[in-house]
Design a protein around this motif. Sequence first.
Motif, PDB file in Angstrom:
ATOM      1  N   GLU A 161       0.842  -1.205   0.000  1.00  0.00           N
ATOM      2  CA  GLU A 161       0.000   0.000   0.000  1.00  0.00           C
ATOM      3  C   GLU A 161       0.872   1.249   0.000  1.00  0.00           C
ATOM      4  OE1 GLU A 161      -3.420   1.963   2.896  1.00  0.00           O
ATOM      5  OE2 GLU A 161      -2.042   0.509   3.710  1.00  0.00           O
ATOM      6  N   ASN A 162       0.492   2.228  -0.816  1.00  0.00           N
ATOM      7  CA  ASN A 162       1.158   3.525  -0.737  1.00  0.00           C
ATOM      8  C   ASN A 162       0.198   4.533  -0.119  1.00  0.00           C
ATOM      9  OD1 ASN A 162       1.516   6.383  -2.266  1.00  0.00           O
ATOM     10  ND2 ASN A 162       3.484   5.463  -1.784  1.00  0.00           N
ATOM     11  N   SER A 163       0.758   5.415   0.712  1.00  0.00           N
ATOM     12  CA  SER A 163      -0.122   6.320   1.461  1.00  0.00           C
ATOM     13  C   SER A 163      -0.869   7.291   0.560  1.00  0.00           C
ATOM     14  CB  SER A 163       0.680   7.084   2.508  1.00  0.00           C
ATOM     15  OG  SER A 163       1.677   7.852   1.891  1.00  0.00           O
ATOM     16  N   SER A 164      -0.375   7.583  -0.639  1.00  0.00           N
ATOM     17  CA  SER A 164      -1.145   8.515  -1.468  1.00  0.00           C
ATOM     18  C   SER A 164      -1.829   7.851  -2.654  1.00  0.00           C
ATOM     19  CB  SER A 164      -0.288   9.704  -1.916  1.00  0.00           C
ATOM     20  OG  SER A 164       0.766   9.281  -2.728  1.00  0.00           O
ATOM     21  N   THR A 165      -1.340   6.709  -3.134  1.00  0.00           N
ATOM     22  CA  THR A 165      -2.005   6.100  -4.295  1.00  0.00           C
ATOM     23  C   THR A 165      -2.794   4.838  -3.952  1.00  0.00           C
ATOM     24  OG1 THR A 165       0.032   4.938  -4.847  1.00  0.00           O
ATOM     25  CG2 THR A 165      -0.370   7.022  -5.969  1.00  0.00           C
ATOM     26  N   GLY A 166      -2.685   4.362  -2.695  1.00  0.00           N
ATOM     27  CA  GLY A 166      -3.559   3.276  -2.266  1.00  0.00           C
ATOM     28  C   GLY A 166      -3.007   1.880  -2.441  1.00  0.00           C
ATOM     29  N   ALA A 167      -3.929   0.915  -2.408  1.00  0.00           N
ATOM     30  CA  ALA A 167      -3.582  -0.510  -2.391  1.00  0.00           C
ATOM     31  C   ALA A 167      -2.851  -0.947  -3.646  1.00  0.00           C
ATOM     32  CB  ALA A 167      -4.853  -1.332  -2.254  1.00  0.00           C
ATOM     33  N   ASN A 169      -2.995  -3.777  -5.758  1.00  0.00           N
ATOM     34  CA  ASN A 169      -3.964  -4.858  -5.916  1.00  0.00           C
ATOM     35  C   ASN A 169      -3.328  -6.209  -6.211  1.00  0.00           C
ATOM     36  OD1 ASN A 169      -6.088  -3.139  -5.459  1.00  0.00           O
ATOM     37  ND2 ASN A 169      -6.354  -2.626  -7.602  1.00  0.00           N
ATOM     38  N   LEU A 275       2.703  14.505  -2.555  1.00  0.00           N
ATOM     39  CA  LEU A 275       2.621  14.731  -1.109  1.00  0.00           C
ATOM     40  C   LEU A 275       4.001  14.537  -0.500  1.00  0.00           C
ATOM     41  CD1 LEU A 275      -0.521  12.671  -0.016  1.00  0.00           C
ATOM     42  CD2 LEU A 275      -0.343  15.137  -0.290  1.00  0.00           C
ATOM     43  N   ASP A 277       4.488  13.859   2.607  1.00  0.00           N
ATOM     44  CA  ASP A 277       4.272  12.700   3.470  1.00  0.00           C
ATOM     45  C   ASP A 277       3.904  11.500   2.621  1.00  0.00           C
ATOM     46  OD1 ASP A 277       4.795  13.310   6.035  1.00  0.00           O
ATOM     47  OD2 ASP A 277       2.709  13.362   6.694  1.00  0.00           O
ATOM     48  N   TYR A 279       4.499   7.534   1.905  1.00  0.00           N
ATOM     49  CA  TYR A 279       5.048   6.304   2.465  1.00  0.00           C
ATOM     50  C   TYR A 279       4.554   5.096   1.675  1.00  0.00           C
ATOM     51  CZ  TYR A 279       5.973   9.081   6.651  1.00  0.00           C
ATOM     52  OH  TYR A 279       6.420  10.027   7.520  1.00  0.00           O
ATOM     53  N   THR A 280       5.389   4.080   1.604  1.00  0.00           N
ATOM     54  CA  THR A 280       4.888   2.787   1.137  1.00  0.00           C
ATOM     55  C   THR A 280       5.018   1.799   2.272  1.00  0.00           C
ATOM     56  OG1 THR A 280       5.322   3.184  -1.193  1.00  0.00           O
ATOM     57  CG2 THR A 280       5.171   0.895  -0.510  1.00  0.00           C
ATOM     58  N   ARG A 281       3.936   1.038   2.486  1.00  0.00           N
ATOM     59  CA  ARG A 281       3.944   0.015   3.512  1.00  0.00           C
ATOM     60  C   ARG A 281       4.310  -1.312   2.849  1.00  0.00           C
ATOM     61  NH1 ARG A 281      -0.129  -3.097   5.987  1.00  0.00           N
ATOM     62  NH2 ARG A 281      -1.740  -2.113   4.737  1.00  0.00           N
ATOM     63  N   GLU A 329     -10.313  -3.803   2.417  1.00  0.00           N
ATOM     64  CA  GLU A 329     -10.188  -3.727   0.962  1.00  0.00           C
ATOM     65  C   GLU A 329     -11.120  -4.778   0.378  1.00  0.00           C
ATOM     66  OE1 GLU A 329      -8.440  -2.048  -1.420  1.00  0.00           O
ATOM     67  OE2 GLU A 329      -7.564  -0.699   0.062  1.00  0.00           O
TER      68      GLU A 329
ATOM     69  N   ASN B 169      -9.000   2.659  -9.981  1.00  0.00           N
ATOM     70  CA  ASN B 169      -8.780   3.631  -8.907  1.00  0.00           C
ATOM     71  C   ASN B 169      -8.749   5.081  -9.375  1.00  0.00           C
ATOM     72  OD1 ASN B 169      -8.652   1.638  -6.964  1.00  0.00           O
ATOM     73  ND2 ASN B 169      -6.436   1.372  -7.181  1.00  0.00           N
ATOM     74  N   ASP B 173     -10.848   8.247  -7.791  1.00  0.00           N
ATOM     75  CA  ASP B 173     -10.220   9.457  -7.254  1.00  0.00           C
ATOM     76  C   ASP B 173     -10.723  10.715  -7.973  1.00  0.00           C
ATOM     77  OD1 ASP B 173      -8.897   7.789  -5.550  1.00  0.00           O
ATOM     78  OD2 ASP B 173      -6.974   7.890  -6.575  1.00  0.00           O
ATOM     79  N   SER B 330     -12.326   1.574  -0.360  1.00  0.00           N
ATOM     80  CA  SER B 330     -11.633   2.594   0.423  1.00  0.00           C
ATOM     81  C   SER B 330     -10.443   3.102  -0.386  1.00  0.00           C
ATOM     82  CB  SER B 330     -11.175   2.026   1.760  1.00  0.00           C
ATOM     83  OG  SER B 330     -10.202   1.034   1.576  1.00  0.00           O
ATOM     84  N   ARG B 331     -10.229   4.403  -0.368  1.00  0.00           N
ATOM     85  CA  ARG B 331      -9.145   5.040  -1.125  1.00  0.00           C
ATOM     86  C   ARG B 331      -8.473   6.062  -0.227  1.00  0.00           C
ATOM     87  NH1 ARG B 331      -6.552   3.490  -4.662  1.00  0.00           N
ATOM     88  NH2 ARG B 331      -6.134   5.566  -5.456  1.00  0.00           N
ATOM     89  N   PRO B 332      -7.157   6.269  -0.362  1.00  0.00           N
ATOM     90  CA  PRO B 332      -6.495   7.284   0.462  1.00  0.00           C
ATOM     91  C   PRO B 332      -7.030   8.684   0.151  1.00  0.00           C
ATOM     92  CG  PRO B 332      -4.965   6.300  -1.144  1.00  0.00           C
ATOM     93  CD  PRO B 332      -6.233   5.544  -1.257  1.00  0.00           C
ATOM     94  N   GLY B 334      -5.446  11.414   0.381  1.00  0.00           N
ATOM     95  CA  GLY B 334      -4.423  12.242  -0.251  1.00  0.00           C
ATOM     96  C   GLY B 334      -4.046  13.434   0.613  1.00  0.00           C
ATOM     97  N   ALA B 337      -1.197  10.851   5.385  1.00  0.00           N
ATOM     98  CA  ALA B 337      -0.842   9.462   5.107  1.00  0.00           C
ATOM     99  C   ALA B 337      -1.796   8.479   5.785  1.00  0.00           C
ATOM    100  CB  ALA B 337       0.593   9.189   5.550  1.00  0.00           C
ATOM    101  N   PHE B 338      -2.230   7.466   5.054  1.00  0.00           N
ATOM    102  CA  PHE B 338      -3.071   6.373   5.559  1.00  0.00           C
ATOM    103  C   PHE B 338      -4.393   6.851   6.170  1.00  0.00           C
ATOM    104  CE2 PHE B 338       1.298   4.668   5.650  1.00  0.00           C
ATOM    105  CZ  PHE B 338       1.124   3.716   4.655  1.00  0.00           C
TER     106      PHE B 338
END
Lengths: 383, 383
Positions: A161-167, A169, A275, A277, A279-281, A329, B169, B173, B330-332, B334, B337-338
């Motif tokens: 998951e990335n904090s700005s672009t999402g899952a 998939n 952004l 901020d 992050y990638t999880r 998700e 996605n 958005d 669910s979508r970030p 933006g 974060a998260f």
Amino acid sequence: MKELQELRNRIDEIDSKLIEIFEERMKVVSEVGRVKRENGIGTLNEKREEAVIERGRSLVKDKTYEESTISMLKSIMAISRSHQNSSNCRDKIDAIDKIMDSVVEKKDKPRVVYQGVEGAFSFEALKQFSSDCSYTNVDNFRDVFEALENGECDYGILPIENSSTGAINDVYDLMREYKTYIVGEELVRIEQCLFGVQRAKIEDIKEIYSHPQGFSQSSNFLSQYGDIRLMPYNNTAMAAKMVSEENNISKAAICSKAAGELYGLKCIKEGINNLTDNYTRFIIVGKNLECDNECNKVSVILTLPHVSGSLYETLAHFANNGLNMLKIESRPTGDKAFEYFFYIDFTGNLDDGVTRKVIEDLACESIDFRLIGCYKQSCDMIK
Amino acid sequence: MKELQELRNRIDEIDSKLIEIFEERMKVVSEVGRVKRENGIGTLNEKREEAVIERGRSLVKDKTYEESTISMLKSIMAISRSHQNSSNCRDKIDAIDKIMDSVVEKKDKPRVVYQGVEGAFSFEALKQFSSDCSYTNVDNFRDVFEALENGECDYGILPIENSSTGAINDVYDLMREYKTYIVGEELVRIEQCLFGVQRAKIEDIKEIYSHPQGFSQSSNFLSQYGDIRLMPYNNTAMAAKMVSEENNISKAAICSKAAGELYGLKCIKEGINNLTDNYTRFIIVGKNLECDNECNKVSVILTLPHVSGSLYETLAHFANNGLNMLKIESRPTGDKAFEYFFYIDFTGNLDDGVTRKVIEDLACESIDFRLIGCYKQSCDMIK
């Protein structure tokens, strides 16, 4: 505030009566469960539930409270059903208990596989995860799971998951396909940079290579350069490597500072992500379930029956037991058009009785259920 | 079955008492709401709720029912909170009522914009949507929203979900970013085919061009040809057009039969998608809210407070009112974060009192809320 306190005392008195009557009702409900079990009758009876609702509606005196009363009856019936179910699905509960008891210890000096090349964000996640491991790399996400399955490594590292672009998939879908467990997660701060060959300036660039996530995360910057062609690549660091090898002034890559420098490129522009901020999880996956007393997050994958309100009743288990749902998700099952499975993260630990009970209830009520990990949450640090 | 009937009669008697006591409790709850309102005190008081739970726990006589009793108390407090909230947010309710009353009629002979070129799957969705419209095309998803915003068209056509690869996605958005409404949806059956230049055979192909979705949907077929390079393209039909123009035996495209034939290519292999039941759902977006009596589906976008169980309480409105949740994504956001926003589809019509009440409740309890459309569901046909 005296008035408020008096009203609350009255509510307390009412609650005492309410609990007494509720307990009486649950005793009868248990009896109903026993009769159904003995006669092989399923728990849910929609007609009976509708009749209870209609009868309830006719009994409400002040119509202001009609909707609230019906909500109350519906949740009491859901609670009753859940109570009956848990007496009725011993097999499912035994199976999930066995899995919860199969926990193994973390590997020492593990062999780890990551996707991409040195300098990739996955490689940074690997360094964060362990300073005492041996590692190899593979080309794509599926190869990480194959390496695990074939025993070529102990752990694999994957972005989820990335904090700005999402899952991401593909990784969610692969987690469902392969029988692996999440044993940890790492949060990597992502700074995307534009790198070209040594004499390159932004005016020279005609093509930019990167992972599609690199483009989405830098879309504001890129929108100023509509003429530059965006060339998707498997991995940001692999894109940097290729640009370095081709050594063509018109080609650039979007990648991390580490990757650009590693491949001897020149930084044209730093921090081009939308952004700051960002992050990638990453998840660490292994072949076995692990869980120690530091773990505070559980992940499950489930498919629910096609009944109105089934997701709502599933989420009730979290809310009613004080476990916090961190993420949900939905993804297509791939078996039938527009059927979904749910991937859910929530707070908990497998040694905790409440967490175990919730997992047993979820297993009972799902068509398909898999516990896919218990690990330490890394997201806290940025909240 | 006599035994079951007798037990149910006992439950009915108990429910009569339960409803009487519950109504009494709701009267006191309303009083509490009034006192809180007059003194500017917020609805949620976590300490008080915990005290009610702990008191309840101590009152349960048979510990078998402890968890069920606590669940019951928690849902009753949630119902009470929702009742107090709806008296406390008149402004939000008035705002959303105004939007629900702003419905306009469907456009006659509309001007429609789609993304891609003739032969694209979007173009098929357009033909399904209207046989009596004028149309133009644009290069990317954002251009569709820009054309709507600038009044260059009445409606836009966008893919939102594929039955086997899931949500698109970028469109989710953009729906959040632009103030547009969904006024309809079209389901298009997707058959992906491999097309090359006239004398091409599969052995000649070194590069395949397509939209990334074309690759994911055909991943099983493509896995047999590991040496062929996959070149992502904006749109499947544009890929076909390019292959036709370049006229190079080593280049092929994955696209629809219509697109391949339109650009004079040769079909190397038909139906290469993994699932034969492969559909893409397209939405029709417009500048205004539309809704007639045929509409049976509502879409909303919302952000919830960071409180344990807030999504659960939101979903309660659907379950308690017999509206079926069809989809949740669910979508970030933006922004941070998260942090996520939710996109939810559910059954309903804006002329129906229950649907309106649910929408008002959602608006009350969300931090951000937008009603983004009421339209006729097209998914029924394949279930």
